[in-house]
Design an enzyme around this catalytic site. Structure first.
Site, PDB file in Angstrom:
ATOM      1  CG  MET A   1      -1.853  -1.138   1.321  1.00 16.56           C
ATOM      2  SD  MET A   1      -2.822  -1.100   2.843  1.00 16.56           S
ATOM      3  CE  MET A   1      -1.840  -2.082   3.920  1.00 16.56           C
ATOM      4  CB  THR A   2       3.555   2.267   2.376  1.00 17.79           C
ATOM      5  OG1 THR A   2       2.715   1.882   3.463  1.00 17.79           O
ATOM      6  CG2 THR A   2       4.307   3.535   2.750  1.00 17.79           C
TER       7      THR A   2
ATOM      8  CD  GLU B   1      -2.727  -4.107   8.389  1.00 17.01           C
ATOM      9  OE1 GLU B   1      -3.608  -4.115   7.508  1.00 17.01           O
ATOM     10  OE2 GLU B   1      -1.687  -3.446   8.310  1.00 17.01           O
TER      11      GLU B   1
ATOM     12  N   GLY C   1      20.832  -2.638  33.123  1.00 16.87           N
ATOM     13  CA  GLY C   1      22.101  -1.912  33.098  1.00 16.87           C
ATOM     14  C   GLY C   1      22.942  -2.239  31.879  1.00 16.87           C
TER      15      GLY C   1
ATOM     16  N   GLY D   1      -0.803   0.996  10.455  1.00 20.46           N
ATOM     17  CA  GLY D   1      -1.473   2.233  10.868  1.00 20.46           C
ATOM     18  C   GLY D   1      -0.721   2.796  12.051  1.00 20.46           C
TER      19      GLY D   1
ATOM     20  CG  ASN E   1       0.859   3.331  18.100  1.00 19.35           C
ATOM     21  OD1 ASN E   1       0.534   2.479  17.272  1.00 19.35           O
ATOM     22  ND2 ASN E   1       1.557   3.046  19.179  1.00 19.35           N
TER      23      ASN E   1
HETATM   24  C1  LIG Z   1       8.814  -2.018   9.681  1.00 15.50           C
HETATM   25  C2  LIG Z   1       7.756  -1.511   8.757  1.00 15.50           C
HETATM   26  C3  LIG Z   1       7.064  -2.400   7.973  1.00 15.50           C
HETATM   27  C4  LIG Z   1       6.079  -1.946   7.085  1.00 15.50           C
HETATM   28  N1  LIG Z   1       5.423  -2.845   6.277  1.00 15.50           N
HETATM   29  C5  LIG Z   1       4.535  -2.390   5.356  1.00 15.50           C
HETATM   30  C6  LIG Z   1       3.909  -3.288   4.430  1.00 15.50           C
HETATM   31  O1  LIG Z   1       4.128  -4.517   4.469  1.00 15.50           O
HETATM   32  N2  LIG Z   1       3.057  -2.784   3.503  1.00 15.50           N
HETATM   33  C7  LIG Z   1       2.790  -1.450   3.424  1.00 15.50           C
HETATM   34  O2  LIG Z   1       2.008  -1.062   2.562  1.00 15.50           O
HETATM   35  N3  LIG Z   1       3.366  -0.572   4.295  1.00 15.50           N
HETATM   36  C8  LIG Z   1       4.232  -1.007   5.238  1.00 15.50           C
HETATM   37  N4  LIG Z   1       4.842  -0.132   6.104  1.00 15.50           N
HETATM   38  C9  LIG Z   1       4.562   1.298   5.981  1.00 15.50           C
HETATM   39  C10 LIG Z   1       3.626   1.782   7.054  1.00 15.50           C
HETATM   40  O3  LIG Z   1       2.344   1.288   6.839  1.00 15.50           O
HETATM   41  C11 LIG Z   1       3.698   3.319   7.020  1.00 15.50           C
HETATM   42  O4  LIG Z   1       4.957   3.691   7.536  1.00 15.50           O
HETATM   43  C12 LIG Z   1       2.578   3.943   7.830  1.00 15.50           C
HETATM   44  O5  LIG Z   1       1.363   3.803   7.174  1.00 15.50           O
HETATM   45  C13 LIG Z   1       2.825   5.428   8.112  1.00 15.50           C
HETATM   46  O6  LIG Z   1       3.136   6.112   6.950  1.00 15.50           O
HETATM   47  P1  LIG Z   1       4.381   7.105   6.918  1.00 15.50           P
HETATM   48  O7  LIG Z   1       5.525   6.404   7.533  1.00 15.50           O
HETATM   49  O8  LIG Z   1       4.509   7.591   5.516  1.00 15.50           O
HETATM   50  O9  LIG Z   1       4.017   8.285   7.869  1.00 15.50           O
HETATM   51  P2  LIG Z   1       3.066   9.539   7.555  1.00 15.50           P
HETATM   52  O10 LIG Z   1       1.732   9.075   7.117  1.00 15.50           O
HETATM   53  O11 LIG Z   1       3.788  10.492   6.680  1.00 15.50           O
HETATM   54  O12 LIG Z   1       2.930  10.146   8.999  1.00 15.50           O
HETATM   55  C14 LIG Z   1       3.997  10.875   9.632  1.00 15.50           C
HETATM   56  C15 LIG Z   1       3.546  11.236  11.029  1.00 15.50           C
HETATM   57  O13 LIG Z   1       2.340  12.002  10.977  1.00 15.50           O
HETATM   58  C16 LIG Z   1       1.311  11.373  11.694  1.00 15.50           C
HETATM   59  N5  LIG Z   1       0.028  11.516  10.990  1.00 15.50           N
HETATM   60  C17 LIG Z   1      -0.204  11.320   9.675  1.00 15.50           C
HETATM   61  N6  LIG Z   1      -1.507  11.537   9.403  1.00 15.50           N
HETATM   62  C18 LIG Z   1      -2.102  11.857  10.555  1.00 15.50           C
HETATM   63  C19 LIG Z   1      -3.434  12.165  10.933  1.00 15.50           C
HETATM   64  N7  LIG Z   1      -4.425  12.186  10.048  1.00 15.50           N
HETATM   65  N8  LIG Z   1      -3.671  12.439  12.233  1.00 15.50           N
HETATM   66  C20 LIG Z   1      -2.688  12.420  13.153  1.00 15.50           C
HETATM   67  N9  LIG Z   1      -1.390  12.121  12.860  1.00 15.50           N
HETATM   68  C21 LIG Z   1      -1.108  11.848  11.585  1.00 15.50           C
HETATM   69  C22 LIG Z   1       1.719   9.904  11.758  1.00 15.50           C
HETATM   70  O14 LIG Z   1       1.134   9.261  12.866  1.00 15.50           O
HETATM   71  C23 LIG Z   1       3.226  10.014  11.887  1.00 15.50           C
HETATM   72  O15 LIG Z   1       3.549  10.277  13.206  1.00 15.50           O
HETATM   73  C24 LIG Z   1       5.791  -0.560   7.014  1.00 15.50           C
HETATM   74  C25 LIG Z   1       6.484   0.335   7.827  1.00 15.50           C
HETATM   75  C26 LIG Z   1       7.464  -0.131   8.692  1.00 15.50           C
HETATM   76  C27 LIG Z   1       8.192   0.854   9.557  1.00 15.50           C
END
Ligand SMILES: Cc1cc2nc3c(=O)[nH]c(=O)nc-3n(C[C@H](O)[C@H](O)[C@H](O)COP(=O)(O)OP(=O)(O)OC[C@H]3O[C@@H](n4cnc5c(N)ncnc54)[C@H](O)[C@@H]3O)c2cc1C
Length: 381
Positions: A125-126, A243, A341, A366, A368
Site C-alpha cells: 500500500m505504502t 490487521e 544496566g 497504521g 498509533n
Molecule cells: C517495519 C515496517 C514495515 C512496514 N510494512 C509495510 C507493508 O508490508 N506494507 C505497506 O504497505 N506498508 C508497510 N509499512 C509502511 C507503514 O504502513 C507506514 O509507515 C505507515 O502507514 C505510516 O506512513 P508514513 O511512515 O509515511 O508516515 P506519515 O503518514 O507520513 O505520517 C507521519 C507522522 O504524521 C502522523 N500523521 C499522519 N496523518 C495523521 C493524521 N491524520 N492524524 C494524526 N497524525 C497523523 C503519523 O502518525 C506520523 O507520526 C511498514 C512500515 C514499517 C516501519
C-alpha cells in the site's frame, strides 16, 4: 480463568509449533539478522508442518482453524524474540484478502502454495509519498484491452524481497473520487516490469526483508484484480480490524517476553553486596508495575480475540489495543534496559533486539496516532 478457552487441538498446535521454533528458527536468528532476511527454506518447512495459514479452509491446504490458531502462531514467533519471520503478515493479513475477495480461479491458483510456503505474500500500500493517507497513492493501473498496465513505486513492503505474490493497491487514473479509484491487484514475482528494489536497512526487525517495489509498464491480466474494480479502499478497511489485532497480539507478546527475561535476570543477578537485584524494593516496584500493565494489556487483547472470533465489530477497541500495546512495549523495553544496566546494551542481550523491534511497531499497521484518530471518529468525538 483462561479467557481464550483453548481446546486440546490449540494446545497441541502450540506445543508442536514451539518445538519447531526451537529447532528451526532460534538457531538461525543471528545469521538471519546479519543477512537481513530469513531463509526461504524456513517458510517451506513451516508450511510442510502445517504452521502457515492455520485459518485457511482445508480444501486449500489450511487447517480450517479459528483465529485463536493465528494468535498462537504470533505468540510463538514472538517468544523467539525475533520479528523478521513475516509469517503472521502472510498467514493472518495478506492471505485472508485472497480468501475473502478472490474468485475461485485465484483461490485455487494461489492459496495451496500459500499454505505450503511455496508462495510467500506481501501487501503493498505504502508509497514514497503516501503512508497514512491511502487515498493519495499514485501507482496507476490503466486498462488496456484485457490487461492492466501498472506504473508506480511502493516502499516499506514487508516480505518485499522474498515475496512471490504481492497484493498491490493501485488507482484508476481516470477516477476522480479517491475512494472509488483504488483497486487491489495480484502481481506475481517475475512479471516483466515488476522489480524489487533496495532492501531497507531499518533500525529494528533486521531480518525482516522490507523493500521497495517498482512497477514500470508492468502488464498483468485484468483477471488479476482482486474483488471488484474500485473497491480496494473498502476491502482494506474491512480487513483492518484483524490487521490491528494481529499487531496488538504481537506487541503484547514481545512485551511479555522482555519482561519475563528481565525478571529472570534480576532474580539471578546479584549486587556487589551479594543480594539478588530483586531484593531491592525499587526493582520490585518497577517489575510489579510493568507486570500489572502487561496483564492489563493481555487481558484486553485476549478479550478482543474472543470478540473477533465471534465476528463482532471491535474496530474501536482493536485500534486502542494496537496503539496501547505497542506503546507499552516501548515503555517496558526502556525500563527493562535501565534495570538490567550495561548488560542490556550488549548486542547479544535479547533486550537489545526486543528494544529495537518493538520500537517500529507503533509505525506499521497504521501509526498509533492514526489509531487514536479512528477511535475518536467512531466514538463520535
Ligand atoms: C517495519 C515496517 C514495515 C512496514 N510494512 C509495510 C507493508 O508490508 N506494507 C505497506 O504497505 N506498508 C508497510 N509499512 C509502511 C507503514 O504502513 C507506514 O509507515 C505507515 O502507514 C505510516 O506512513 P508514513 O511512515 O509515511 O508516515 P506519515 O503518514 O507520513 O505520517 C507521519 C507522522 O504524521 C502522523 N500523521 C499522519 N496523518 C495523521 C493524521 N491524520 N492524524 C494524526 N497524525 C497523523 C503519523 O502518525 C506520523 O507520526 C511498514 C512500515 C514499517 C516501519
Amino acid at each position: 480463568m483462561e479467557i481464550l478457552q483453548y481446546t486440546d487441538a490449540h494446545i497441541d498446535f502450540r506445543q508442536r509449533l514451539r518445538r519447531f521454533m526451537e529447532r528451526e528458527v532460534v538457531p538461525h536468528i543471528a545469521t538471519w539478522e546479519a543477512d537481513h532476511k530469513v531463509s526461504r527454506a524456513v517458510w517451506q518447512k513451516m508450511g510442510r508442518e502445517g504452521f502457515l495459514c492455520p485459518t485457511l479452509p482445508t480444501e486449500y491446504g489450511g487447517r480450517g482453524g479459528d483465529f485463536r490458531f493465528a494468535v498462537i502462531g504470533i505468540e510463538e514467533i514472538s517468544r523467539t524474540n525475533h520479528g523478521g519471520l513475516g509469517a503472521p503478515l502472510h498467514s493472518d493479513i495478506v492471505v485472508p484478502y485472497i480468501m475473502s475477495y478472490g474468485n475461485d480461479g485465484q483461490k485455487k491458483k494461489y492459496l495451496p502454495g500459500c499454505a505450503t510456503g511455496d508462495i510467500v505474500t506481501a501487501v503493498a500500500m505504502t508509497e514514497p509519498g503516501a503512508g497514512s493517507d491511502l487515498s493519495s497513492i499514485t501507482t496507476t493501473a490503466e486498462e488496456d484491452g484485457g490487461q492492466l498496465v501498472l506504473n508506480g513505486a511502493k516502499t516499506f513492503i514487508s516480505n518485499g524481497i522474498l515475496c512471490d505474490l504481492v497484493i498491490a493497491a493501485v488507482r484508476d487514473p481516470h477516477e476522480e473520487n479517491p475512494h472509488q479509484a483504488i483497486s487491489l491487484v495480484l502481481v506475481e514475482d517475475g512479471t516483466p516490469g515488476f522489480t524489487k528494489g533496495n532492501q531497507l536497512d531499518k533500525m529494528g526487525l533486521h531480518s525482516q526483508d522490507t523493500a521497495e517495489l517498482f512497477f514500470s509498464d508492468c502488464r498483468i491480466p485484468a483477471e488479476n484484480r482482486l474483488g471488484d474494480k474500485g473497491m480496494g479502499f473498502f476491502m482494506l478497511m474491512d480487513k483492518l480490524q484483524q490487521e490491528r489485532l494481529v499487531t496488538a497480539v504481537m506487541g503484547i507478546s514481545v512485551t511479555e517476553f522482555m519482561l519475563d527475561w528481565t525478571m529472570d535476570h534480576c532474580q539471578k543477578t546479584t549486587t556487589t553486596a551479594g543480594r539478588p537485584l530483586t531484593r531491592s524494593q525499587a526493582v520490585q516496584f518497577a517489575l510489579v508495575e510493568m507486570a500489572t500493565e502487561v496483564k492489563l494489556g493481555r487481558t484486553f487483547v485476549d478479550k478482543l480475540v474472543v470478540e473477533h472470533v465471534a465476528g463482532n465489530n471491535v474496530i474501536v477497541e482493536t485500534s486502542m489495543a494496537k496503539y496501547w500495546c505497542t506503546d507499552l512495549g516501548k515503555r517496558v523495553a526502556n525500563r527493562c534496559l535501565d534495570l538490567v544496566g550495561e548488560v542490556g546494551s550488549l548486542e547479544q542481550c535479547p533486550l537489545a533486539r526486543g528494544f529495537r523491534d518493538v520500537r517500529v511497531m507503533s509505525i506499521f499497521a497504521g501509526t498509533n496516532e492514526i489509531m487514536k484518530g479512528i477511535a475518536a471518529k467512531f466514538m463520535g468525538l
